[in-house]
Design a protein around this motif. Structure first.
Motif, mmCIF file in Angstrom:
data_model
loop_
_atom_site.group_PDB
_atom_site.id
_atom_site.type_symbol
_atom_site.label_atom_id
_atom_site.label_comp_id
_atom_site.label_asym_id
_atom_site.label_seq_id
_atom_site.Cartn_x
_atom_site.Cartn_y
_atom_site.Cartn_z
ATOM 1 N N ALA A 8 -3.887 -17.579 2.511
ATOM 2 C CA ALA A 8 -2.444 -17.401 2.675
ATOM 3 C C ALA A 8 -2.147 -16.142 3.476
ATOM 4 N N THR A 9 -2.958 -15.095 3.256
ATOM 5 C CA THR A 9 -2.775 -13.855 4.007
ATOM 6 C C THR A 9 -3.028 -14.094 5.490
ATOM 7 N N ALA A 10 -4.105 -14.798 5.797
ATOM 8 C CA ALA A 10 -4.432 -15.077 7.197
ATOM 9 C C ALA A 10 -3.332 -15.907 7.859
ATOM 10 N N GLU A 11 -2.776 -16.866 7.126
ATOM 11 C CA GLU A 11 -1.726 -17.720 7.680
ATOM 12 C C GLU A 11 -0.436 -16.952 7.937
ATOM 13 N N ALA A 12 -0.259 -15.842 7.217
ATOM 14 C CA ALA A 12 0.983 -15.081 7.342
ATOM 15 C C ALA A 12 1.025 -14.242 8.611
ATOM 16 N N TYR A 13 -0.111 -14.108 9.305
ATOM 17 C CA TYR A 13 -0.175 -13.259 10.490
ATOM 18 C C TYR A 13 -0.536 -14.069 11.731
ATOM 19 N N GLU A 54 7.102 -8.458 2.105
ATOM 20 C CA GLU A 54 5.852 -8.394 2.876
ATOM 21 C C GLU A 54 5.861 -7.315 3.961
ATOM 22 N N THR A 55 7.044 -6.869 4.375
ATOM 23 C CA THR A 55 7.107 -5.816 5.391
ATOM 24 C C THR A 55 7.135 -4.425 4.763
ATOM 25 N N CYS A 100 2.823 -3.329 7.287
ATOM 26 C CA CYS A 100 3.176 -4.464 6.429
ATOM 27 C C CYS A 100 2.230 -4.522 5.225
ATOM 28 N N MET A 101 2.345 -5.578 4.455
ATOM 29 C CA MET A 101 1.593 -5.727 3.206
ATOM 30 C C MET A 101 0.094 -5.643 3.429
ATOM 31 N N ARG A 102 -0.615 -5.301 2.346
ATOM 32 C CA ARG A 102 -2.077 -5.308 2.363
ATOM 33 C C ARG A 102 -2.620 -6.724 2.236
ATOM 34 N N GLY A 103 -1.750 -7.662 1.892
ATOM 35 C CA GLY A 103 -2.172 -9.052 1.761
ATOM 36 C C GLY A 103 -1.633 -9.663 0.487
ATOM 37 N N GLY A 147 0.805 -1.215 0.000
ATOM 38 C CA GLY A 147 0.000 0.000 0.000
ATOM 39 C C GLY A 147 0.841 1.270 0.000
ATOM 40 N N GLN A 148 0.234 2.364 -0.482
ATOM 41 C CA GLN A 148 0.942 3.643 -0.508
ATOM 42 C C GLN A 148 1.333 4.085 0.900
ATOM 43 N N ARG A 149 0.422 3.982 1.833
ATOM 44 C CA ARG A 149 0.695 4.430 3.195
ATOM 45 C C ARG A 149 1.906 3.716 3.783
ATOM 46 N N GLU A 150 1.958 2.413 3.585
ATOM 47 C CA GLU A 150 3.022 1.609 4.176
ATOM 48 C C GLU A 150 4.368 1.878 3.493
ATOM 49 N N LEU A 151 4.350 1.913 2.169
ATOM 50 C CA LEU A 151 5.588 2.176 1.433
ATOM 51 C C LEU A 151 6.157 3.549 1.778
ATOM 52 N N LEU A 152 5.297 4.547 1.861
ATOM 53 C CA LEU A 152 5.764 5.905 2.146
ATOM 54 C C LEU A 152 6.270 6.031 3.576
ATOM 55 N N GLN A 153 5.626 5.353 4.509
ATOM 56 C CA GLN A 153 6.106 5.392 5.894
ATOM 57 C C GLN A 153 7.493 4.769 5.997
ATOM 58 N N ARG A 154 7.694 3.622 5.349
ATOM 59 C CA ARG A 154 9.025 2.991 5.376
ATOM 60 C C ARG A 154 10.056 3.907 4.709
ATOM 61 N N SER A 155 9.668 4.592 3.637
ATOM 62 C CA SER A 155 10.599 5.489 2.941
ATOM 63 C C SER A 155 10.965 6.692 3.800
ATOM 64 N N ARG A 156 10.002 7.220 4.543
ATOM 65 C CA ARG A 156 10.301 8.340 5.436
ATOM 66 C C ARG A 156 11.275 7.907 6.535
ATOM 67 N N THR A 157 11.049 6.714 7.086
ATOM 68 C CA THR A 157 11.964 6.204 8.109
ATOM 69 C C THR A 157 13.368 6.049 7.538
#
Length: 531
Positions: free
Chosen positions: A394-399, A328-329, A384-387, A199-209
């Motif tokens: 598979a998404t449910a199993e990943a968490y 995935e992160t 993390c990923m949107r799924g 997602g945009q929110r997640e990618l941008l947050q990681r980029s800001r960090t």
């Protein structure tokens, strides 16, 4: 940049901001073209209009078959403005690999090159178009004769069809920050590749960090050779630089001499690289450690850096950092930086969770690891990923039940709060009933002064179930012997971890992202046995 001002920015908002604030600064370039931020914004706007005119809707997918080029970035940013999910296809893929991904993702639009390094993609692309009815339009990045339209004409036609109407503006405004931006297919080490929605929110947050951890003055200039289908190429290098209003220099493949020239001539001020790539660079006659003083930052990720090179980096004037993360992160979740004489931290660890609390280690009983204890790296779900695309199970199993992503990586928590990487659960093999993590063995081998690179894989064995085979690239002009390396390992590893076989090669098969292709090593062994 102050994070508070940009927390609610979408990818398109960053572009608009940079175009107004730094209109003449070079945003992106390759060997064919160069665009300032104002020029990039104009091209992206035209591309978004063309997508809108072609009725590409939020949540639709667009696929791009190309190496790292300016056009790829234009299409990515345009898709993000409209809430469209962007999918990169690696030109190294064979037709069956592309067919699998296209059949799974079902893109509505395909952008494609014609040729690259002597390979003709026109026939493969036409087969994809005939086989997959989801693709409503094809756009040629280099020609227009076999495609529905060429890239330049497509932009012009789209701009003519969609004027600055309230409907177009409303479509852009309606895109939520939470919308997926990237669809990245994992390597599929445990089965068929899965599409990871980022997602945009997640990618941008990681980029800001990332920008906070590795600040560059006045702005980052980065050389990016990583493929467009990889989190490293699109986020770790590209989005980091984009969020920092920097200059992205795209190159179609990793060329060590190009990196040496860029460092010597101060074309880049931060070097993001995989350790295997740096080892290749350092082996070139044109390389000298003194050139590292031209950099503000040297950052590595993806694997451990041999101590020889860590010491070399600490003797240089540049800052040094490392990170750990995965697709995935949505980017990096641990960091370490050069500080005083902390070479050991950058050699033995992957750093500490950043921000604090982002990562935990859980042992086999489901309890938090104590210092000195090993367990699975788990990452807080918030960024993390949107799924996995169309794979809810598979998404449910990943968490975990309490909302943490299971990385599948084993690590040890240190007293100082840093984390020592042990290995991938999927790479681990059992030899005589004992768990062996290849990376631990590789690190021991790479401490040997005559070993340039080591790769260890588990191979079936009738007595021990599996045994380690070590594939070694010796230093130039060095003749290594298996018995000497076994003796070396015996002083550093338990006997069950010592490889039973050693293979010496001048080169090893590499993945496009600069890591050893261990699956290919295993296949090569199986093919040898078959004959």
């Amino acid at each position: 940049m102050e994070n508070g001002l940009f927390d609610q920015f979408r990818i398109g908002d960053y572009l608009e901001h940079h175009a107004k604030s730094f209109p003449t600064r070079t945003a992106v370039c390759d060997t064919r073209s160069s665009l300032s931020y104002s020029e990039l914004a104009e091209a992206v706007d035209a591309c978004a209009r063309a997508m809108h005119a072609a009725n590409i809707l939020p949540g639709d997918r667009v696929a791009v078959l190309a190496p790292p080029r300016v056009e790829a970035l234009i299409t990515f940013l345009a898709a993000a403005k409209l809430g469209v999910i962007w999918l990169g296809l690696n030109p190294k893929y064979q037709l069956n690999e592309m067919d699998y991904i296209v059949s799974d993702a079902k893109p509505s639009l395909l952008f494609s090159i014609d040729t690259l390094e002597g390979r003709n993609y026109r026939e493969d692309a036409q087969k994809l178009l005939r086989a997959h009815s989801s693709i409503r339009c094809s756009v040629g990045l280099e020609s227009d004769d076999i495609w529905d339209v060429g890239f330049s004409d497509w932009l012009v036609e789209g701009s003519r069809k969609v004027q600055e109407t309230e409907k177009f503006a409303a479509a852009i405004e309606a895109v939520p920050l939470s919308t997926p931006a990237l669809l990245v297919y994992t390597s599929g080490s445990s089965g068929k590749p899965k599409g990871v929605m980022l997602g945009q929110r997640e990618l941008l947050q990681r980029s800001r960090t990332q920008n906070e951890q590795f600040p560059v003055t006045p702005y980052p200039c980065v050389l990016n050779p990583l493929p467009i289908n990889h989190i490293g190429g699109m986020h770790f290098l590209t989005l980091y630089t984009f969020v920092g209003a920097g200059t992205i220099i795209l190159t179609e493949k990793f060329l060590p001499d190009e990196f040496i020239g860029a460092i010597k001539n101060k074309k880049i001020n931060i070097l993001y690289i995989l350790p295997t790539m740096f080892q290749i660079i350092a082996g070139r006659p044109e390389y000298s450690p003194e050139m590292l003083d031209n950099l503000q930052w040297f950052v590595f990720s993806g694997a451990a850096m041999p101590m020889e090179f860590v010491n070399q980096l600490f003797r240089s004037k540049c800052n040094v950092g490392l990170t750990y993360g995965m697709t995935e992160t949505c980017g990096s979740v641990t960091y370490a930086r050069k500080s005083g004489d902390n070479q050991e931290v950058l050699f033995n660890s992957i750093g500490a969770p950043t921000p604090p609390g982002e990562v935990r280690l859980m042992n086999e009983t489901g309890a938090l690891c104590k210092a000195g204890e090993s367990g699975e790296i788990q990452v807080r779900a918030e960024f993390c990923m949107r799924g996995y695309f169309n794979r809810p199970e598979a998404t449910a199993e990943a968490y975990t039940d309490d909302g943490w992503f299971r990385s599948g990586d084993i690590a040890k928590l240190r007293e100082d709060g840093n984390i020592e990487f042990v290995g991938r659960i999927s790479e681990m093999f059992k030899s005589g009933g004992y768990n062996v993590y290849p990376r631990e063995v590789e690190l021991a081998l790479e401490e040997h002064s005559d070993v340039q690179l080591a790769a260890v894989v588990g191979i079936p064995d009738p007595l021990y179930a599996e045994v380690g085979w070590a594939y070694i690239i010796p230093r130039d002009g060095v003749a290594l012997e298996a018995d000497a390396l076994k003796e070396w390992c015996a002083k550093r590893l338990a006997n069950y971890k010592i490889p039973k076989h050693f293979v010496f090669e001048s080169e090893l098969p590499m993945l496009p992202v600069g890591k050893v292709d261990k699956a290919r090593l295993k296949r090569g062994h199986e093919e040898t046995l078959a004959h």
